[in-house]
Structure formats: structure tokens, C-alpha cells
Write a protein that holds these residues in place. Structure first.
Motif, PDB file in Angstrom:
ATOM      1  N   SER A  24      12.389  19.544 -26.797  1.00 42.68           N
ATOM      2  CA  SER A  24      13.603  18.912 -26.282  1.00 42.68           C
ATOM      3  C   SER A  24      14.342  19.795 -25.277  1.00 42.68           C
ATOM      4  N   GLN A  57      10.158  11.094 -27.010  1.00 41.89           N
ATOM      5  CA  GLN A  57      10.186   9.708 -26.532  1.00 41.89           C
ATOM      6  C   GLN A  57       9.298   9.638 -25.293  1.00 41.89           C
ATOM      7  N   ARG A  62       7.856   4.471 -22.890  1.00 42.19           N
ATOM      8  CA  ARG A  62       9.231   3.983 -22.894  1.00 42.19           C
ATOM      9  C   ARG A  62       9.483   3.070 -21.697  1.00 42.19           C
ATOM     10  N   LEU A  77      14.842   2.766 -27.817  1.00 48.41           N
ATOM     11  CA  LEU A  77      14.353   3.876 -28.630  1.00 48.41           C
ATOM     12  C   LEU A  77      13.040   3.455 -29.286  1.00 48.41           C
ATOM     13  N   GLU A 237      21.201   6.859 -27.991  1.00 49.32           N
ATOM     14  CA  GLU A 237      21.343   8.305 -28.091  1.00 49.32           C
ATOM     15  C   GLU A 237      21.757   8.723 -29.506  1.00 49.32           C
ATOM     16  N   ARG A 240      18.754   8.416 -31.796  1.00 48.83           N
ATOM     17  CA  ARG A 240      17.765   9.451 -31.500  1.00 48.83           C
ATOM     18  C   ARG A 240      18.110  10.750 -32.229  1.00 48.83           C
ATOM     19  N   GLN A 243      16.821  10.671 -35.704  1.00 50.31           N
ATOM     20  CA  GLN A 243      15.392  10.417 -35.881  1.00 50.31           C
ATOM     21  C   GLN A 243      14.611  11.715 -36.052  1.00 50.31           C
TER      22      GLN A 243
END
Ligand SMILES: *Cc1c(COP(=O)(O)O)cnc(C)c1O
Length: 363
Positions: A24, A57, A62, A77, A237, A240, A243
Motif C-alpha cells: 500500500s 485492489q 477494478r 470495492l 474508502e 477498504r 478489509q
């Protein structure tokens, strides 16, 4: 941030960043030594497609899904089936042990299961059985949401198992009524079979609507576990952050992209038409049988059927090797089975078995 998401997101999660995985961090380089991955591929993976952690993601998928559902990538998502979407919504919007959701039973069981696991209360507004079918009372559901202070209200359209299709203007009116106070979740797991516009078309005007879509049913990828939550970017967001770090396995990304390639999509669309035709024929065939009490209209790939003797029907089908879903434990469905629409041949087999059932003439 959207007014509704801002107002409804669990207070204790508002400044929660979630897990920050190595993937990330927005860094670039040519030698990646930041995630403790193996420097060597597994011998079973000569292309080395599995050596590194996947994107949280995956962008290509996506974008493809966003295109399919006609929304922006930031509104979507990807998760492990829409089941994960339901779970994320409950966890993000219900305080553990205190939150509330509204549902209209008999309905898909996961809403109540996720709520229960999270200690959230389930407020039930039963479907009403009428000439038109088993129908959700949206006004009563809206009232129940406001009275109970529920943060989530689940609609299922086409309904499982009711088969009911909810009109978009009714969903819009409900969302308007609950704006800033409750998130209206529209589960469209069977949307492709209905051939009408999606509730995603309401997202521009309503920040308190979220839509669930899945590749499990119409796209025939149930084992791949790909589903989406679609909604306001602020909602996406927030979910996410709740998750798992890497919810979409790389082989799944590849399977999903292949299933969404133009040629595959064209075949899927043809299949939808075939299912609608088979559904109509199966419904007509069932309605003509003495053992059948009622066949509900259905916008999904299944029929909800009441029998004179549901146990007898279930047993006869099972003895012939045909497995259908026994609905008798659900409220209002003590005499009902749910039959998925199979191939024409499978439908004929169902009808042939049920035609052999003896029904006692009324005294
Ligand atoms: C089958 C079904 C789902 C589950 O979808 P997954 O994407 O496979 O998790 C969700 N909602 C309803 C109403 C369903 O019937």
C-alpha cells in the motif's frame, strides 16, 4: 466526505487507517525487498505470477468491473464475493454489540448472519404475501429504520428467495427519506437476470445507497469469489480500511478478467436470455401441475414454489437425483421449495418428476 457516510460510519473507526501493507506504500523501484517475499519463484510457478503479494485492489480488474457496472473505479470495492461486502458493511457501520440492521424476511441469510456475528440487532419487517407476490414494504422498512436507529437497511432485488423486483423509484424514495440517517444497501446478486436498470443509476443523487454485485451467478464464477460493493467513494474508502490486506488472489484476477473479456461477456448475455426463457417455461409447467399450489413471479434464476405437500415433492426430486432448496424453515415458507433454473433438460426432468406426484382430491 459524503454526509451519510460521515454520519453513519462507526465513531470509533473514523480515524482508523486499517493495516498498512508493504503493497500500500506508493514507492517505486526495481529491486523489491520490502515485503519479505521469496526472491525465488515456487517450482510449480514457472511464470512467477504468484511470488509477490497481489495488489490490494488490482487496477485492471477494478477498471473492467467499473466499466461493466457503469460506475467510476473509485466507486467500487472488489471483495471475496458480495458476502464479504455484506460483512464489511456491517462491521463498518454497526457498533459491535450495539448496531442495528433492517431486513425483510424471508430473505438471503447472510445479512442476519453477519449482524449476529457482530452482535448487531436484526430488525425484521416481514415481506407481505399478496396477489402480486411476496413483496417488501419499503415504507414500513423505512419507519423501522428510523424508529430503531438502524444504520443499515438491506434490500434484495431481485429478491432471494422472493423473486421480487423492486422499482427504482421506490428505492430512491426510501433513500431520500433516510438520507443522512441510514444506508440503503441494494443486493443485486441476480440483477443480470432481470434485464432492468441497476440501482447504481441512483448513486449520483443519493449518497446513502450502496449496491452489491457479484460474478457468482450470471457470470458463472461462484468458485472464484468475486463480488463488489458499489457506492460513494467515501464509503468505498471506509470499507477498504476494514478489509483484509490482500483480498483478491492473483489467479482470481486472471479468471475474472477472462470471464469479462468481450467474447465471454457476449456469451453471458445470451445465456441470460436463455435463462429467462427457461424460467418462463418452467414456471408455466409447474403452474399446470396439481401438486403445485403457487409459483411466484421471479426476476432471478430461480423459482419459489409452494406445494400441496412440499416434503413429498422434495423427496421425489431427491429420489430422482434432483436437489432443490428446501425453504420450509423460513418464515412464511412452510410449504415452499426454491428451484434454480437449470438447462432445458434439467427443467424437463424437474417437471417430469413432479408430474408423478399423487394429490389427494379435496374431500
Ligand atoms: C448468492 C447470493 C449472494 C452471494 O454472492 P457471492 O458474491 O457469491 O458472495 C449475495 N446475495 C444474494 C441475495 C445471493 O443470493
Amino acid at each position: 466526505m459524503s454526509t451519510t457516510v460521515n454520519a453513519l460510519l462507526r465513531e470509533d473507526l473514523r480515524d482508523f487507517g486499517g493495516y498498512r501493507s508493504a503493497r500500500s506504500e506508493a514507492l517505486s523501484g526495481s529491486v523489491w525487498l520490502n515485503a519479505n517475499e521469496s526472491a525465488w519463484a515456487n517450482p510449480s510457478d514457472p511464470g512467477a505470477t504468484l511470488r509477490r503479494y497481489p495488489s490490494p485492489q488490482p487496477q485492471g480488474l477494478r477498471e473492467r468491473l467499473a466499466q461493466l457496472y457503469r460506475v467510476a473505479p473509485a466507486q467500487l470495492l472488489i471483495g471475496r464475493g458480495s458476502d464479504e461486502g455484506i460483512d464489511l458493511l456491517v462491521r463498518a457501520f454497526c457498533a459491535p454489540g450495539r448496531g442495528r440492521i433492517v431486513i425483510a424476511p424471508p430473505v438471503f441469510g447472510m445479512y442476519a448472519v453477519c449482524a449476529r456475528l457482530h452482535g448487531a440487532e436484526v430488525v425484521e419487517v416481514p415481506l407481505r404475501d399478496s396477489e402480486a407476490g411476496l413483496c417488501a414494504d419499503l415504507a414500513a422498512m423505512g419507519d423501522a429504520a428510523l424508529e430503531s436507529g438502524a444504520s443499515l437497511l438491506f434490500l434484495c432485488s431481485p429478491g432471494n428467495p422472493s423473486g421480487e423486483l423492486l422499482p427504482l423509484d421506490a428505492i430512491a424514495a426510501l433513500a431520500r427519506h433516510l438520507r443522512g440517517r441510514c444506508l440503503v444497501v441494494v443486493d443485486e446478486a441476480y440483477g443480470e437476470y432481470a434485464d432492468v436498470p441497476s440501482a447504481t443509476t441512483l448513486l449520483t443523487d443519493h449518497d446513502n445507497i450502496a449496491v452489491l454485485r457479484t460474478l457468482s451467478k450470471a457470470h458463472a464464477l461462484a468458485a472464484a469469489r468475486v463480488g463488489c460493493v458499489i457506492g460513494n467513494p467515501a464509503l468505498i474508502e471506509a470499507l477498504r480500511r476494514c478489509q483484509a490486506p490482500y483480498p483478491v488472489p492473483q489467479p482470481v484476477v486472471e479468471a475474472a478478467l477472462a470471464a469479462l473479456a468481450p467474447e465471454a461477456l457476449a456469451l453471458t448475455r445470451n445465456r441470460m436470455q436463455a435463462v429467462r426463457e427457461a424460467r418462463a417455461r418452467l414456471a408455466d409447467g409447474l403452474r399446470a401441475l396439481p401438486a403445485v399450489r403457487r409459483v411466484y413471479p421471479s426476476a432471478g434464476n430461480f423459482l419459489l414454489v409452494r406445494f400441496v405437500d412440499a416434503q413429498d415433492a422434495f423427496n421425489a426430486l431427491l429420489a430422482a437425483g434432483v436437489v432443490v432448496r428446501d425453504m420450509r424453515a423460513l418464515p412464511q415458507l412452510g410449504d415452499a421449495l426454491r428451484i434454480s433454473v437449470g438447462t432445458m433438460e434439467e427443467c424437463r426432468r424437474v417437471l417430469a418428476v413432479l408430474a408423478t406426484l399423487r394429490v389427494e382430491a379435496a374431500a
